[in-house]
Design an enzyme around this catalytic site. Structure first.
Site, short mmCIF file in Angstrom:
data_model
loop_
_atom_site.label_atom_id
_atom_site.label_comp_id
_atom_site.label_asym_id
_atom_site.label_seq_id
_atom_site.Cartn_x
_atom_site.Cartn_y
_atom_site.Cartn_z
N GLY A 1 0.84 -1.20 0.00
CA GLY A 1 0.00 0.00 0.00
C GLY A 1 0.87 1.24 0.00
O GLY A 1 2.10 1.16 -0.16
N ILE A 2 0.23 2.36 0.20
CA ILE A 2 0.95 3.63 0.14
C ILE A 2 1.46 4.03 1.52
O ILE A 2 0.87 3.66 2.54
CB ILE A 2 0.02 4.71 -0.44
CG1 ILE A 2 0.80 6.00 -0.65
CG2 ILE A 2 -1.22 4.91 0.40
CD1 ILE A 2 0.00 7.03 -1.39
N GLY A 3 2.56 4.78 1.57
CA GLY A 3 2.93 5.42 2.84
C GLY A 3 4.22 4.93 3.46
O GLY A 3 4.97 4.17 2.85
N ALA A 4 4.43 5.38 4.67
CA ALA A 4 5.70 5.16 5.36
C ALA A 4 5.91 3.69 5.71
O ALA A 4 7.03 3.18 5.66
CB ALA A 4 5.73 6.02 6.62
N ILE A 5 4.83 2.98 6.08
CA ILE A 5 5.01 1.61 6.56
C ILE A 5 5.52 0.67 5.46
O ILE A 5 6.52 -0.03 5.66
CB ILE A 5 3.72 1.10 7.25
CG1 ILE A 5 3.58 1.85 8.59
CG2 ILE A 5 3.76 -0.41 7.47
CD1 ILE A 5 2.29 1.59 9.33
N GLU B 1 -1.16 -3.10 -6.74
CA GLU B 1 -1.98 -2.02 -7.31
C GLU B 1 -1.10 -0.82 -7.62
O GLU B 1 -1.11 -0.27 -8.70
CB GLU B 1 -3.04 -1.70 -6.27
CG GLU B 1 -3.61 -0.35 -6.32
CD GLU B 1 -4.53 -0.16 -5.10
OE1 GLU B 1 -5.10 -1.16 -4.61
OE2 GLU B 1 -4.68 0.96 -4.65
N GLY C 1 -7.72 -0.62 -2.99
CA GLY C 1 -7.55 -2.02 -3.38
C GLY C 1 -7.34 -2.94 -2.20
O GLY C 1 -6.93 -4.08 -2.37
N1 COA Z 1 -8.88 7.48 15.39
C1 COA Z 1 -8.97 8.77 15.00
N2 COA Z 1 -8.22 9.29 13.98
C2 COA Z 1 -7.36 8.47 13.38
C3 COA Z 1 -7.21 7.12 13.74
C4 COA Z 1 -8.02 6.62 14.81
N3 COA Z 1 -7.96 5.35 15.20
N4 COA Z 1 -6.28 6.55 12.97
C5 COA Z 1 -5.84 7.50 12.13
N5 COA Z 1 -6.48 8.65 12.38
C6 COA Z 1 -6.31 9.93 11.67
C7 COA Z 1 -4.88 10.47 11.74
O1 COA Z 1 -4.71 11.26 12.89
C8 COA Z 1 -4.82 11.28 10.47
O2 COA Z 1 -5.57 12.46 10.62
P1 COA Z 1 -5.08 13.86 10.00
O3 COA Z 1 -4.96 13.65 8.53
O4 COA Z 1 -6.18 14.79 10.38
O5 COA Z 1 -3.76 14.11 10.66
C9 COA Z 1 -5.61 10.42 9.49
O6 COA Z 1 -6.48 9.64 10.27
C10 COA Z 1 -4.75 9.49 8.64
O7 COA Z 1 -3.94 8.72 9.45
P2 COA Z 1 -2.45 8.36 9.02
O8 COA Z 1 -1.90 7.43 10.04
O9 COA Z 1 -1.68 9.61 8.75
O10 COA Z 1 -2.74 7.65 7.65
P3 COA Z 1 -1.80 7.03 6.53
O11 COA Z 1 -1.36 8.10 5.63
O12 COA Z 1 -0.78 6.12 7.11
O13 COA Z 1 -2.91 6.16 5.76
C11 COA Z 1 -4.90 4.88 5.69
C12 COA Z 1 -3.59 5.15 6.44
C13 COA Z 1 -5.55 3.71 6.37
C14 COA Z 1 -5.81 6.08 5.76
C15 COA Z 1 -4.56 4.53 4.21
O14 COA Z 1 -3.68 3.44 4.18
C16 COA Z 1 -5.81 4.19 3.41
O15 COA Z 1 -6.48 5.07 2.94
N6 COA Z 1 -6.11 2.87 3.25
C17 COA Z 1 -7.28 2.42 2.51
C18 COA Z 1 -6.97 2.07 1.10
C19 COA Z 1 -5.97 0.96 0.94
O16 COA Z 1 -5.59 0.27 1.87
N7 COA Z 1 -5.50 0.77 -0.26
C20 COA Z 1 -4.57 -0.31 -0.55
C21 COA Z 1 -3.51 -0.07 -1.50
S1 COA Z 1 -2.91 1.59 -1.82
#
Ligand code: COA
Length: 435
Positions: free
Chosen positions: A213-217, A236, A334
């Protein structure tokens, strides 16, 4: 007919092309970093010509049509939210459509056909074919099915190989405008992400096929895979981390059971270095998302390991990834496509990884999901959950076992209250040493 003549006959200014959008039309826009930014900025400049033009797509790029005050002209209806469209939804100036990423092409082909497609294409090759470049996904569907197709021809768009080509005779208007593609900034990988990355890497074996997926992890996980051999990619999307491991020789795709020797993706976001790397590079295959993300295709890769992230997990293992209560944050993307594909793959594993808390204040492992949130990955599909405190195996486990596994990888500050809920729910004492 000579394709060069067709191209010249259909070469117009942005204004001439965009006049063909009518009020009330549905306009499909190219995805993510392949957004035709110049065309969209021109469309916004010409806003007085339009009323109630529906703008649709998935991950938006800069999305200038979603700026405040444009709602009487443009009504974004997106299947995934980014920064600009999320704000527009919050202002009630945009709407969200839930849809699995693999189902997006079918939806636009059969249910929500677009009147006008606005896409970015490469200049035509010697046979008169343009490539959709770094976003094949549903951008290709728009180019193939839009009633009117308007293409921004941008020499900075890499020519990618696979099913990415559109013949000039299938495009109605060409607008030449070169602009560098938006780059994805390098993710910030802190201690927590590194710890999670280490756990994920420990679950990956030589020869595994990865989706990230996307991002730091995901990037953090890749950093700990520099000792792995013959990894494969069927994903994807990808970003720079995959390029780095391809260059270093850890990703060879040699042991893939589908598309051996090829990195298979539907889109990518990365640095300019990555955009140069994929240009005309035969080690990549780009296909539309209804192929790449079809779980029946994904499962043909043995040892498929998918790595995604989420917002919240409850004690049963329900995974919320696209919303925070009623606030729509992103979408399913995805995630479920790959979770299912990996579940059905011989030797497959699906991993959802997340920091244990939101900035140390809120536990992401919670007794219940927040009211209003929608479940992304269900209790029936979930398998591994990873935090910086370890790996929880949920697949094939009872509700009691799941809760115990999850409490053991929650942040220590929140374990006692989760344990209290466990005791209330299951009627016996929580034992920290029992898995
Ligand atoms: N309760 C309240 N807020 C929460 C939370 C929780 N349990 N977990 C995260 N948040 C908030 C964060 O504070 C952050 O808010 P902000 O933007 O206002 O600062 C926001 O949610 C995003 O969290 P973050 O940890 O920065 O997200 P990320 O960039 O690591 O993305 C997902 C994580 C889950 C949002 C992202 O992976 C996603 O959209 N996944 C769905 C789609 C997917 O998995 N696609 C697969 C292939 S790309």
């Amino acid at each position: 007919m000579d394709w060069k003549k067709i191209y010249q006959d259909r070469l117009v200014t942005a204004e001439e092309a965009l006049k063909h959008i009518k009020s009330g039309d549905r306009v499909g826009v190219g995805h993510a970093m392949a957004e035709p930014t110049y065309l969209l900025e021109e469309m916004v400049r010409m806003k007085e010509l339009y009323k109630n033009v529906e703008i649709t797509g998935l991950v938006p790029g800069k999305a200038p049509y979603a700026a405040e005050g444009l709602y009487e002209h443009f009504k974004p209806k997106m299947m995934f939210l980014g920064t600009a469209t999320r704000k527009a939804v919050e202002r009630q100036e945009a709407e969200f459509i839930p849809c699995f990423f693999n189902d997006v092409p079918r939806t636009y082909r059969d249910v929500l056909p677009v009147d006008v497609a606005l896409v970015t294409l490469t200049p035509p090759d010697k046979h008169g074919y343009c490539s959709v470049g770094i976003s094949c996904d549903f951008t290709k569907t728009f180019a193939d099915t839009g009633k009117i197709v308007i293409a921004q021809i941008n020499k900075h768009m890499p020519r990618t190989l696979g099913d990415t080509f559109v013949h000039v005779s299938d495009v109605d208007f060409f607008v030449e405008y070169d602009q560098p593609l938006t780059e994805l900034g390098a993710p910030v990988i802190g201690e927590v992400e590194s710890e999670i990355g280490r756990y994920i890497a420990s679950m990956v074996k030589d020869g595994d096929c990865l989706q990230l997926g996307i991002g730091a992890i995901p990037d953090a996980a890749l950093q700990f895979m520099t000792d792995k051999k013959d990894l494969g990619i069927h994903s994807e999307m990808i970003s720079d981390g995959v390029m780095n491991l391809m260059e270093a020789g850890n990703i060879t795709n040699k042991r893939k059971t589908l598309h051996k020797n090829k990195t298979v993706v539907t889109f990518l976001m990365g640095s300019q270095k990555m955009y140069d790397y994929v240009d005309d590079n035969p080690s990549f295959l780009f296909y539309p998302v209804d192929y790449v993300n079809d779980p029946r295709v994904i499962m043909q890769n043995d040892n498929m390991v998918c790595i995604n992230s989420c917002i919240q997990v409850d004690l049963q293992g329900q995974v919320v990834s696209g919303s925070i209560g009623l606030r729509q944050f992103s979408g399913v993307g995805g995630q479920v496509d790959f979770v299912r594909g990996a579940l059905w793959s011989k030797g497959g594993r699906n991993i959802i990884a997340m920091p244990s808390t939101v900035k140390g204040k809120v536990s992401k492992i919670s007794p219940f999901i927040t009211e209003g949130s929608s479940v992304t990955t269900s209790i029936n599909d979930v398998d591994y959950i990873v935090t910086e405190y370890g790996i929880a195996k949920l697949g094939s486990k009872s509700l009691q076992e799941r809760a115990r596994e999850l409490i053991n990888i929650a942040h220590p500050d929140f374990r006692a209250e989760l344990a209290e809920e466990y005791e209330r729910r299951f009627g016996h004492k929580f034992d920290y040493n029992k898995q």
